[in-house]
Design an enzyme around this catalytic site. Structure first.
Site, PDB file in Angstrom:
ATOM      1  N   SER A 135      -0.635   0.252  -5.850  1.00 48.86           N
ATOM      2  CA  SER A 135       0.299   1.117  -6.584  1.00 48.86           C
ATOM      3  C   SER A 135       1.718   0.634  -6.325  1.00 48.86           C
ATOM      4  CB  SER A 135       0.169   2.558  -6.080  1.00 48.86           C
ATOM      5  OG  SER A 135       1.206   3.359  -6.596  1.00 48.86           O
ATOM      6  N   TYR A 148      -0.504   8.396   1.516  1.00 49.77           N
ATOM      7  CA  TYR A 148      -0.910   7.615   0.332  1.00 49.77           C
ATOM      8  C   TYR A 148      -0.095   6.323   0.231  1.00 49.77           C
ATOM      9  CZ  TYR A 148      -1.748   6.622  -4.658  1.00 49.77           C
ATOM     10  OH  TYR A 148      -2.078   6.033  -5.864  1.00 49.77           O
TER      11      TYR A 148
HETATM   12  N1  LIG Z   1      -2.576   7.748 -11.735  1.00 47.00           N
HETATM   13  C1  LIG Z   1      -1.550   7.076 -11.246  1.00 47.00           C
HETATM   14  O1  LIG Z   1      -0.373   7.381 -11.532  1.00 47.00           O
HETATM   15  C2  LIG Z   1      -1.780   5.900 -10.354  1.00 47.00           C
HETATM   16  C3  LIG Z   1      -0.687   5.082 -10.053  1.00 47.00           C
HETATM   17  C4  LIG Z   1      -0.883   3.990  -9.216  1.00 47.00           C
HETATM   18  C5  LIG Z   1      -2.133   3.728  -8.710  1.00 47.00           C
HETATM   19  N2  LIG Z   1      -3.177   4.537  -9.005  1.00 47.00           N
HETATM   20  C6  LIG Z   1      -4.470   4.226  -8.444  1.00 47.00           C
HETATM   21  O2  LIG Z   1      -5.422   4.054  -9.465  1.00 47.00           O
HETATM   22  C7  LIG Z   1      -6.726   4.334  -8.945  1.00 47.00           C
HETATM   23  C8  LIG Z   1      -7.444   5.288  -9.888  1.00 47.00           C
HETATM   24  O3  LIG Z   1      -6.772   6.532  -9.861  1.00 47.00           O
HETATM   25  P1  LIG Z   1      -6.681   7.514 -11.124  1.00 47.00           P
HETATM   26  O4  LIG Z   1      -5.251   7.794 -11.341  1.00 47.00           O
HETATM   27  O5  LIG Z   1      -7.493   7.019 -12.233  1.00 47.00           O
HETATM   28  O6  LIG Z   1      -7.266   8.875 -10.516  1.00 47.00           O
HETATM   29  P2  LIG Z   1      -8.749   9.426 -10.374  1.00 47.00           P
HETATM   30  O7  LIG Z   1      -9.324   9.666 -11.722  1.00 47.00           O
HETATM   31  O8  LIG Z   1      -8.663  10.571  -9.433  1.00 47.00           O
HETATM   32  O9  LIG Z   1      -9.527   8.199  -9.707  1.00 47.00           O
HETATM   33  C9  LIG Z   1      -9.844   8.131  -8.337  1.00 47.00           C
HETATM   34  C10 LIG Z   1     -11.303   7.764  -8.250  1.00 47.00           C
HETATM   35  O10 LIG Z   1     -11.636   7.564  -6.878  1.00 47.00           O
HETATM   36  C11 LIG Z   1     -12.939   8.064  -6.694  1.00 47.00           C
HETATM   37  N3  LIG Z   1     -13.097   8.401  -5.277  1.00 47.00           N
HETATM   38  C12 LIG Z   1     -12.315   9.197  -4.515  1.00 47.00           C
HETATM   39  N4  LIG Z   1     -12.803   9.300  -3.268  1.00 47.00           N
HETATM   40  C13 LIG Z   1     -13.931   8.535  -3.254  1.00 47.00           C
HETATM   41  C14 LIG Z   1     -14.900   8.249  -2.265  1.00 47.00           C
HETATM   42  N5  LIG Z   1     -14.816   8.768  -1.027  1.00 47.00           N
HETATM   43  N6  LIG Z   1     -15.936   7.436  -2.583  1.00 47.00           N
HETATM   44  C15 LIG Z   1     -16.035   6.913  -3.830  1.00 47.00           C
HETATM   45  N7  LIG Z   1     -15.143   7.148  -4.812  1.00 47.00           N
HETATM   46  C16 LIG Z   1     -14.115   7.947  -4.528  1.00 47.00           C
HETATM   47  C17 LIG Z   1     -13.006   9.318  -7.574  1.00 47.00           C
HETATM   48  O11 LIG Z   1     -14.349   9.639  -7.917  1.00 47.00           O
HETATM   49  P3  LIG Z   1     -15.159  10.803  -7.160  1.00 47.00           P
HETATM   50  O12 LIG Z   1     -14.212  11.925  -6.912  1.00 47.00           O
HETATM   51  O13 LIG Z   1     -16.264  11.142  -8.101  1.00 47.00           O
HETATM   52  O14 LIG Z   1     -15.672  10.180  -5.893  1.00 47.00           O
HETATM   53  C18 LIG Z   1     -12.220   8.859  -8.790  1.00 47.00           C
HETATM   54  O15 LIG Z   1     -13.090   8.313  -9.770  1.00 47.00           O
HETATM   55  C19 LIG Z   1      -6.486   4.881  -7.538  1.00 47.00           C
HETATM   56  O16 LIG Z   1      -6.645   3.840  -6.598  1.00 47.00           O
HETATM   57  C20 LIG Z   1      -5.045   5.310  -7.558  1.00 47.00           C
HETATM   58  O17 LIG Z   1      -4.458   5.309  -6.260  1.00 47.00           O
HETATM   59  C21 LIG Z   1      -3.040   5.615  -9.814  1.00 47.00           C
END
Ligand SMILES: NC(=O)c1ccc[n+]([C@@H]2O[C@H](COP(=O)([O-])OP(=O)(O)OC[C@H]3O[C@@H](n4cnc5c(N)ncnc54)[C@H](OP(=O)(O)O)[C@@H]3O)[C@@H](O)[C@H]2O)c1
Length: 250
Positions: A135, A148
């Site tokens: 990120s 985070y």
């Molecule tokens: N949205 C943003 O603004 C943003 C910005 C920069 C980076 N990111 C990164 O992008 C990635 C995806 O995030 P997102 O924004 O799409 O949010 P999200 O939909 O909440 O994705 C996070 C994913 O991680 C999985 N997860 C969490 N804990 C887990 C565990 N213990 N074991 C296996 N899977 C697990 C969740 O699935 P389950 O809950 O079903 O396990 C979920 O599918 C993350 O790494 C996040 O840090 C997001």
């Protein structure tokens, strides 16, 4: 990159789900993992190319078993994408051990658990792309994001080392740094999110970046990236004056 076998951790929702669907539409076979089976099944229903493999990345034995099962079922892993993350806005000065434990265990140690079997598989194959969604929050320490932001900084540092060390094995390590993207993760934020992007748009940039180049960093949107990178290089007295403005008023 020609379509092959991909494994996406966090493929059941948000950015991971959107990347999964786009890769499947391009002809990739995509294994997806996450804890919630209903979410994985809903994404898998979009294409016969998508296969759900439920997994909690904090469970080391389950990680090894799932990696082995995917190798047997699908024959290998050409592209691995780690997108699992836990995020919770933290109060200023809140260093709750339990919150840190969950966030570090998922975001950072979760990747370490997966790195060993995935890299072993890629070494056997003689090639692979190993990508991690870090990120722009990892570029420097952000107020209210102690756990985070520091796991994302740790991931970026780790991936720099891995890129160098794994190049001789023909394994390309890729670092993805999105700005703010609409998802379950950001839905809980109660602060302004500049340059907020749609999930589909973020996924398109990730898929394009991964499949049309070998470059290390895939960072977007550009304005957010330049803003964050400029802040990172400010002299500390100026940097901390600016950070002070991000603290809540009361
Ligand atoms: N949205 C943003 O603004 C943003 C910005 C920069 C980076 N990111 C990164 O992008 C990635 C995806 O995030 P997102 O924004 O799409 O949010 P999200 O939909 O909440 O994705 C996070 C994913 O991680 C999985 N997860 C969490 N804990 C887990 C565990 N213990 N074991 C296996 N899977 C697990 C969740 O699935 P389950 O809950 O079903 O396990 C979920 O599918 C993350 O790494 C996040 O840090 C997001």
């Amino acid at each position: 990159m020609k379509p092959g076998i991909a494994w996406i951790i966090g493929g059941g929702s948000g950015i991971g789900a959107a990347v999964t669907k786009q890769l499947a539409a391009l002809g990739w076979t995509v294994a997806i993992s996450g804890r919630r089976e209903d979410k994985l099944a809903a994404v898998a229903a979009a294409s016969p190319n998508i296969r759900p493999y439920p997994l909690d990345v904090t469970d080391g034995a389950a990680v090894d078993a799932t990696a082995a099962k995917i190798a047997v079922d699908l024959g290998g892993i050409d592209l691995f994408i780690f997108g699992a993350a836990a995020w919770e806005p933290m109060k200023v000065g809140d260093y709750s051990f339990e919150k840190f434990k969950t966030i570090v265990d998922t975001n950072y140690l979760g990747l370490i658990r997966l790195a060993n079997p995935v890299i072993a598989q890629m070494r056997n194959q003689g090639s692979g792309h190993f990508a991690v969604i870090a990120s722009v929050a990892g570029y420097f320490g952000l107020p209210r994001s102690a756990a985070y932001s520091s796991t994302k900084a740790g991931l970026i540092n780790l991936l720099e080392t891995m890129r160098t060390e794994l190049a001789p094995s023909n394994i390309k390590v890729r670092m993805i740094a999105p700005g703010f993207v609409k998802s379950e993760l950001t839905d809980k934020n109660d602060f302004p999110m500049p340059f907020l992007m749609e999930t589909e748009d973020a996924a398109t940039r990730i898929v394009e970046g991964l499949t049309t180049s070998d470059r290390f960093e895939i960072a977007f949107p550009r304005r957010m990236v330049w803003l964050m990178k400029t802040i990172r290089f400010l002299p500390y007295p100026v940097f901390f004056r600016l950070m002070k403005r991000l603290l809540p008023k009361k």
